[in-house]
Design an enzyme around this catalytic site. Structure first.
Site, PDB file in Angstrom:
ATOM      1  N   VAL A   1     -92.653  36.830 -23.531  1.00  0.00           N
ATOM      2  CA  VAL A   1     -92.517  38.247 -23.181  1.00  0.00           C
ATOM      3  C   VAL A   1     -93.788  38.531 -22.381  1.00  0.00           C
ATOM      4  O   VAL A   1     -94.869  38.672 -22.935  1.00  0.00           O
ATOM      5  CB  VAL A   1     -92.396  39.144 -24.427  1.00  0.00           C
ATOM      6  CG1 VAL A   1     -92.352  40.610 -24.027  1.00  0.00           C
ATOM      7  CG2 VAL A   1     -91.150  38.767 -25.230  1.00  0.00           C
ATOM      8  N   PRO A   2     -93.668  38.541 -21.049  1.00  0.00           N
ATOM      9  CA  PRO A   2     -94.801  38.344 -20.136  1.00  0.00           C
ATOM     10  C   PRO A   2     -95.744  39.533 -19.961  1.00  0.00           C
ATOM     11  O   PRO A   2     -95.830  40.131 -18.886  1.00  0.00           O
ATOM     12  CB  PRO A   2     -94.107  37.997 -18.822  1.00  0.00           C
ATOM     13  CG  PRO A   2     -92.821  38.764 -18.886  1.00  0.00           C
ATOM     14  CD  PRO A   2     -92.411  38.702 -20.328  1.00  0.00           C
ATOM     15  N   CYS A   3     -96.519  39.849 -20.990  1.00  0.00           N
ATOM     16  CA  CYS A   3     -97.467  40.954 -20.888  1.00  0.00           C
ATOM     17  C   CYS A   3     -98.557  40.679 -19.854  1.00  0.00           C
ATOM     18  O   CYS A   3     -99.204  41.615 -19.377  1.00  0.00           O
ATOM     19  CB  CYS A   3     -98.060  41.295 -22.249  1.00  0.00           C
ATOM     20  SG  CYS A   3     -98.776  39.926 -23.140  1.00  0.00           S
ATOM     21  N   HIS A   4     -98.724  39.417 -19.446  1.00  0.00           N
ATOM     22  CA  HIS A   4     -99.684  39.113 -18.384  1.00  0.00           C
ATOM     23  C   HIS A   4     -99.245  39.713 -17.045  1.00  0.00           C
ATOM     24  O   HIS A   4    -100.065  39.857 -16.145  1.00  0.00           O
ATOM     25  CB  HIS A   4     -99.895  37.594 -18.259  1.00  0.00           C
ATOM     26  CG  HIS A   4     -98.652  36.828 -17.921  1.00  0.00           C
ATOM     27  ND1 HIS A   4     -97.725  36.478 -18.885  1.00  0.00           N
ATOM     28  CD2 HIS A   4     -98.190  36.359 -16.746  1.00  0.00           C
ATOM     29  CE1 HIS A   4     -96.741  35.800 -18.303  1.00  0.00           C
ATOM     30  NE2 HIS A   4     -96.997  35.723 -17.004  1.00  0.00           N
ATOM     31  N   ARG A   5     -97.995  40.109 -16.924  1.00  0.00           N
ATOM     32  CA  ARG A   5     -97.476  40.701 -15.681  1.00  0.00           C
ATOM     33  C   ARG A   5     -97.711  42.203 -15.594  1.00  0.00           C
ATOM     34  O   ARG A   5     -97.290  42.830 -14.623  1.00  0.00           O
ATOM     35  CB  ARG A   5     -95.986  40.400 -15.545  1.00  0.00           C
ATOM     36  CG  ARG A   5     -95.685  38.922 -15.421  1.00  0.00           C
ATOM     37  CD  ARG A   5     -94.207  38.655 -15.280  1.00  0.00           C
ATOM     38  NE  ARG A   5     -93.946  37.228 -15.411  1.00  0.00           N
ATOM     39  CZ  ARG A   5     -92.806  36.711 -15.830  1.00  0.00           C
ATOM     40  NH1 ARG A   5     -91.795  37.504 -16.136  1.00  0.00           N
ATOM     41  NH2 ARG A   5     -92.662  35.401 -15.943  1.00  0.00           N
TER      42      ARG A   5
END
Length: 185
Positions: free
Chosen positions: A148-152
């Site tokens: 779940v790409p919170c880095h984005r």
């Protein structure tokens, strides 16, 4: 505390795996992948396992050869080699609820590989345009980073913002996805 679910299977299985951003602790339940923890040194591992124990009410069982973890491990390895852009894994959302879960689900489905979104824009997508700070808190509590790409999620002025795995890890993930130049390391 029971370690096993129906049918005698462990309720929570975990393993630490190597990755391009350091060791990751992965944990899964029968419902799916439930946790990804960065920098899985003993202190981080112990804290992640304690959180799972408390929140899920079961003793996590170390299972390096787990069939339940095999696909998440394979897909993470493919992601880190640039061969995978969408994880498509079954996820267990039981470690998050309410607004954070709503935000994380939108992030997982609506911010594809190689793109970024601002905290405020993500808040607006879930119907709370004033909730940029709450989105930041949801990112900080994300139990499934990378997948779940919170880095984005970035600041509206182009700044990286925060990241539970550290800003260098965020830079590496965004560079892998072509959003930032490749780091010199």
């Amino acid at each position: 505390m029971n370690s096993y679910g129906p049918g005698g299977e462990p309720a929570v299985e975990w393993s630490v795996v190597a990755s391009a951003v350091g060791p990751l602790l992965l944990a899964a339940t029968p419902a799916g992948l439930v946790t990804v923890a960065f920098h899985a040194r003993p202190d981080v591992r112990d804290a992640a396992l304690a959180r799972l124990r408390t929140r899920l009410g079961a003793e996590p069982v170390e299972a390096p050869g787990s069939a339940r973890l095999a696909e998440p491990i394979r897909r993470l390895a493919a992601y880190f080699t640039g061969e995978l852009r969408d994880f498509g894994l079954e996820l267990d959302w039981s470690l998050t609820a309410g607004f954070p879960r709503e935000v994380l689900r939108e992030l997982a489905s609506g911010v594809p590989y190689g793109t970024v979104v601002g905290y405020g824009e993500l808040a607006a997508r879930v119907g709370r345009p004033e909730g940029a700070q709450a989105v930041g808190a949801a990112m900080g509590s994300n139990p499934l980073p990378v997948v779940v790409p919170c880095h984005r999620v970035v600041e509206s002025d182009g700044g990286l913002g925060g990241f539970g795995g550290g800003l260098e890890t965020k830079r590496q993930l965004l560079a892998l996805e072509g959003v930032l130049p490749q780091p010199l390391f």
